[in-house]
Structures are given as C-alpha cells and as structure tokens.
Design an enzyme around this catalytic site. Sequence first.
Site, PDB file in Angstrom:
ATOM      1  N   PRO A 148       0.808  -1.442   0.076  1.00  0.00           N
ATOM      2  CA  PRO A 148      -0.012   0.056  -0.096  1.00  0.00           C
ATOM      3  C   PRO A 148       0.784   1.313   0.123  1.00  0.00           C
ATOM      4  O   PRO A 148       0.209   2.399  -0.020  1.00  0.00           O
ATOM      5  CB  PRO A 148      -0.880  -0.170   1.290  1.00  0.00           C
ATOM      6  CG  PRO A 148       0.094  -1.009   2.144  1.00  0.00           C
ATOM      7  CD  PRO A 148       0.876  -1.842   1.375  1.00  0.00           C
ATOM      8  N   GLU A 180       3.288  -4.619   5.526  1.00  0.00           N
ATOM      9  CA  GLU A 180       3.586  -3.315   6.394  1.00  0.00           C
ATOM     10  C   GLU A 180       4.937  -2.799   6.636  1.00  0.00           C
ATOM     11  O   GLU A 180       4.968  -1.775   7.240  1.00  0.00           O
ATOM     12  CB  GLU A 180       2.902  -3.839   7.921  1.00  0.00           C
ATOM     13  CG  GLU A 180       1.546  -4.482   7.895  1.00  0.00           C
ATOM     14  CD  GLU A 180       1.341  -5.115   9.190  1.00  0.00           C
ATOM     15  OE1 GLU A 180       2.237  -5.299  10.140  1.00  0.00           O
ATOM     16  OE2 GLU A 180       0.056  -5.359   9.281  1.00  0.00           O
ATOM     17  N   ASP A 206       7.808  -2.207  -8.977  1.00  0.00           N
ATOM     18  CA  ASP A 206       9.289  -3.110  -9.518  1.00  0.00           C
ATOM     19  C   ASP A 206       9.872  -3.518  -8.141  1.00  0.00           C
ATOM     20  O   ASP A 206      10.334  -4.673  -8.368  1.00  0.00           O
ATOM     21  CB  ASP A 206      10.065  -2.417 -10.397  1.00  0.00           C
ATOM     22  CG  ASP A 206       9.262  -2.142 -11.826  1.00  0.00           C
ATOM     23  OD1 ASP A 206       8.531  -3.028 -12.429  1.00  0.00           O
ATOM     24  OD2 ASP A 206       9.639  -1.180 -12.595  1.00  0.00           O
ATOM     25  N   GLY A 207       9.857  -2.675  -7.205  1.00  0.00           N
ATOM     26  CA  GLY A 207      10.513  -2.818  -5.998  1.00  0.00           C
ATOM     27  C   GLY A 207       9.987  -4.094  -5.321  1.00  0.00           C
ATOM     28  O   GLY A 207      10.489  -5.013  -4.764  1.00  0.00           O
ATOM     29  N   GLY A 248       2.878   0.826  -9.519  1.00  0.00           N
ATOM     30  CA  GLY A 248       3.913   1.353  -9.115  1.00  0.00           C
ATOM     31  C   GLY A 248       4.053   2.534  -9.812  1.00  0.00           C
ATOM     32  O   GLY A 248       3.241   3.076 -10.856  1.00  0.00           O
ATOM     33  N   SER A 249       5.313   3.349  -9.721  1.00  0.00           N
ATOM     34  CA  SER A 249       5.489   4.335 -10.700  1.00  0.00           C
ATOM     35  C   SER A 249       6.210   4.246 -12.145  1.00  0.00           C
ATOM     36  O   SER A 249       6.144   5.144 -12.873  1.00  0.00           O
ATOM     37  CB  SER A 249       6.362   5.322  -9.706  1.00  0.00           C
ATOM     38  OG  SER A 249       7.627   4.527  -9.535  1.00  0.00           O
TER      39      SER A 249
END
Length: 592
Positions: A148, A180, A206-207, A248-249
């Site tokens: 998240p 978390e 991607d992380g 993601g970005s």
Amino acid sequence: MEAQSRLSSADPAGTNLSDTLTISNKPFSVKLTDKLFSWWYKTKQPFSDKQTKTWACKNRVLVEEILAVEYVEKTAETKNGDIEMVSVNATAFRIHIIKRAPKHIWRTKSVEIYCSSSAQCALWVDSIRSLLDKYTNRPKSLLVFINPYGGRKKARKVFDEKVASIFDLAGITSHVIITERANHAKDYIMSRDLSRYDGIVCVGGDGMFAELLNGILWQYNSSLGIDLHDSTALLKRPDIRIGVIPAGSTDTVAYCTSGINDAITSALHIVVGDSMAIDVCSVRHGYSGQLLRFCVSMLAYGFYGDVLRDSETFRWMGPNRYNYSGFRTFLKNKSYQADISYLPSQALQTDHHPLQDGSRCYTGCSICKSASLLDLNGSIDYDGSISPALPDDNVDALSSLTASLTNVSLVSRQISTLSNVSPDSWTTVSGKYIGINALTISCRCATVPEGVSPACHLGDGSADLVMVHEASRLDYFRHLLRIQAKTSSQFDFNFVKVVRAKAFKVRVPSAVDPIASSAAQTASSFQRLDEPRNLMPVALSTWNCDGEIIEEPNIDVRVHCQLVKLFARGIEESYTKLDQCTSTCISCAEET
C-alpha cells in the site's frame, strides 16, 4: 419445433457442438470445438429502394481465452412481493471471454446466449466447462501481496476495484496479505510452505516484484539444501510462478512482459495461466563471493546509482523525487574510475544473436526458446548431447532443437559454473565511467516506450552491458534524450559501448576489501581480476539493483538463464483478429 444441439460424430475424441441460439433477440449460429467458440449472424435488410445490404456479425474466441461460463439466473417474485434469483432449469448461459484492445490491453466481455430448453443449455455449459477443465495450467489458489506504500499508493484500491472480481469470476481463491514494512513479503515467503499455492502475485511496483523474486529464489533453493553463498552452486528454478499486477511508478516488468502497465490486462494473463521464464542475475561480493541480491531488470553503477541514493533524502516527494534527484545528479556530471571484465555471449556459443541485429523479444521468441535449452544452467555435455536433467517443460522442444544443435559451438562449456571458461574468453577494460548499466530486460516504461536497451531479450541467458564513458554534460544529455526517442539509437556515441555478456565483474581501484586474500579469491567461481593497483582515493558510487541500493562497489554478476517463471506470455508483436465484428454489434455486451 424445438431446436436440438448437434454433436459431430466425425471425431469422437473431440468436441464439436453447434446449433442456432438466440443472442440479443436475434438467431445466431453458435459453434464450439476443442479450440474455438464462435457465433455469427447474417441477414439481408432493405438499404434503399433498389438495393439491399447484408448485415453481418462474426465473433470467434479461442477456448483458452474463455474466462468462465455460468447460467443466467431468472428473476421470480415471491409471495411477499420480493424479487429473488432462480437458477433451476435455466435456459440461458453467460460466457465471459477476453477481448483485445489497442496497445496490448486486454478486457473482459460477456455474452448472454439463450437456448430453447434447459437440457440444451446444460449441454452447452457442461461442454464448455469440460474444455476449460483441461487447462490445468490455470491457477486455483494464489498468494497475493499488496504494497500500500509503493508508487502512487493505490495498490489496494487497484486490487479491490479491478482485480478481485476477475479472480472471483475465474474461481480463484486468493489469500491476501497487506505488507506493513520493507521485506515483509520476503520474510513471509521464507518462513512458509508455498506448496498449496499455484502462484504468488504482487500488487505494487518493480521494487515489490524484486522483493518477491528474491524471497522465492532464496526459499526454494535453500529448501533443496543449496548454499546460495557458494558461487559454484547450480541454482534451481522454482516451480511456482509470479504474477505482477502493476501499481507502481515505473512498472517496467509489466511493460516488458505484457506490453502495458494495465492491472486488468495483467490479471487476465494470470487467470488464463500464461507462463514464461525470464533471466535473473546473481550479484555477489567481488572478493568474498557472498550473494548480495538477485536482479531482474537493471543493475546500474554511477549515474543511476547516484540518483537512487540522492532520492532517499526526498522520499516525501513520492515518485517525483526521481526526476528531482535525476536533475541534481545530471548537473554534477560525475564519472567514476573502474575496471570491468566481461564474458561475451559468443564466448560460449557461436550462434548467439548479436546485439546489432536489433531483434525484439516478442511472444514465442525463437531466440529465448533456444536459450532455454542451451544455457549455463542447463545440462549439455561437451559432445553436444543433452542429458535427462533437462527441465520437464522443455522436453517437448527437444525434437525441434535437435537439428540446430549441430550449428552450436559448446566450446569451454562448464555447466554448473564459469570456472572452466578460458581466461582468454574474458575481455577487460578500464576507464572513467558516468554509468555502468547491466540490463536483463529492455526496461520499457511509459517515458521510455522502446526501453533503455530495446533489443534486450527476456530469456536469452545474457545481459546488455552498457558502459558510458566520461563525457561532457551536453553529450550525456544527448544520450539521455535518445533513450526516450524511437527513431535514433542511444548507443550511437563514441563514449558509449554496449556488449552482450553472460557474466561480468567490476573492480573499483581504491575499494580494497581489508580481509581479501588469495584464498578468498580462489574460492570464487570467477577468474578474479588482479588486486587494485591504484590506491589513490577516488570517488565511489553505489549500485542501483532493481531500485535497491548496494553499497559494495566491487561485484561479480552472472546471468542465470530463465531462472524464474511468470504469469505472462511476452509482448504480442501483432494481434491478428479472429473475424471480429464492429463495436456496435448487437451481440456485444458492454466491456468491463
């Protein structure tokens, strides 16, 4: 007179069901075979006073791209005046299929088909379900991790609003975990038995994918008793597949494996059970041989490493921190002294595909198919024979590859390690570099549609090693601009060199490990570079490994051919439509 479904007796082992059924209050010819489900409508209507026009609707869909089939429930009024759904003796069914849209996007489409009797309806539904049951590669149980906090922090919303309903439609059970903290997913995977799951899905950037990949490879190989810190160990490919729901970005993994960062498209690839294997790099400490991380997209020292390290200070900016740090790093225009030794792909086989051929990696790539049998992790003897250690999913490919084996040079081919490769096969260069970048995938994204290295393949067992020598700020800016261009190559500069390599190692002259010894160097599988000669203090950068920082500048990298499997099929080069009707077709339901 009641219409009856007709089963062909020509092929008792196959399905051949056809009849005239009703769609949108029109009679359609509907047919089901082992491979195709089709329906079509054709009639002539007045067009003018002197001529008529034929109105036609044709639709065909591959059975493997049918998501589900269900009975259409009837509505009935109770004694209290309430409306309830009744599915007993249903005479209509709803089929959910995949419909392709431009730019590699997939969507769902549903068609309601009405039969003349409940028996006829049951026959169609049972026949379709029986065919779908044959696709055993489709997942039934998935472990889903949602990050998240990554990217634009919309991963949970993406899954709840776009993905969950598709999994439910396909009858997939999802065990969802909201992460978390950093490495939450990796720690969970390392401590659990994953055998009850058909796949692991990450919803994030991607992380998050890199974290899952590292966790799965560590967990699986450790469970087999393989010492991952032993650089001579032969790593094994896990049976479980990884699914990527982009949120993601950058989403470069989604772009490179499906052509688009679209959550619904990725979810549909998972549902139909697509499967493909991609290369993975192992990154080890240059002197001790200790495994640091696995890398699947880009490993970069210099410019991109500096950008990542600088961006950590500005995490509060979100994804925009990369643009800001990139500008700051560009203005500094730093370069770093390094010695690079690499093993070119042609050192192990003469039929390698040269980087200059410009070939792209698409669905069913022949280069990647061949590499799956002729790779460093394979089991090919020196005489060219193939041992029984071949992965099960490649056994069917043996017959098609046998003919081409005579053209393959297997000179100096040590299978489990690279220690038997002749030192003369390695090439060593030294200099000052703005960047040293290794790519195992093309690294496409929204801002770089062709990728940082457009001709990089997903599973050819090699990486594109891009060495950007010291240059003026203007020249480097021109190089960066070309990365985003589609018409010119970013490699056409005299300060940029790119090679296709099976392995490489980097030594920074002033970064000497204080505990390094000749014994430690001998223990490694690589032919080590000599101890650094220049002990003058020089500037150091860090490695950007799939968005994670590796502080140690001296590393050994090896490409493991197709070490992990994904729920993907690669980018479809071109989609040839199967007799599709127009968007205004009377049988087309609204897309979801």
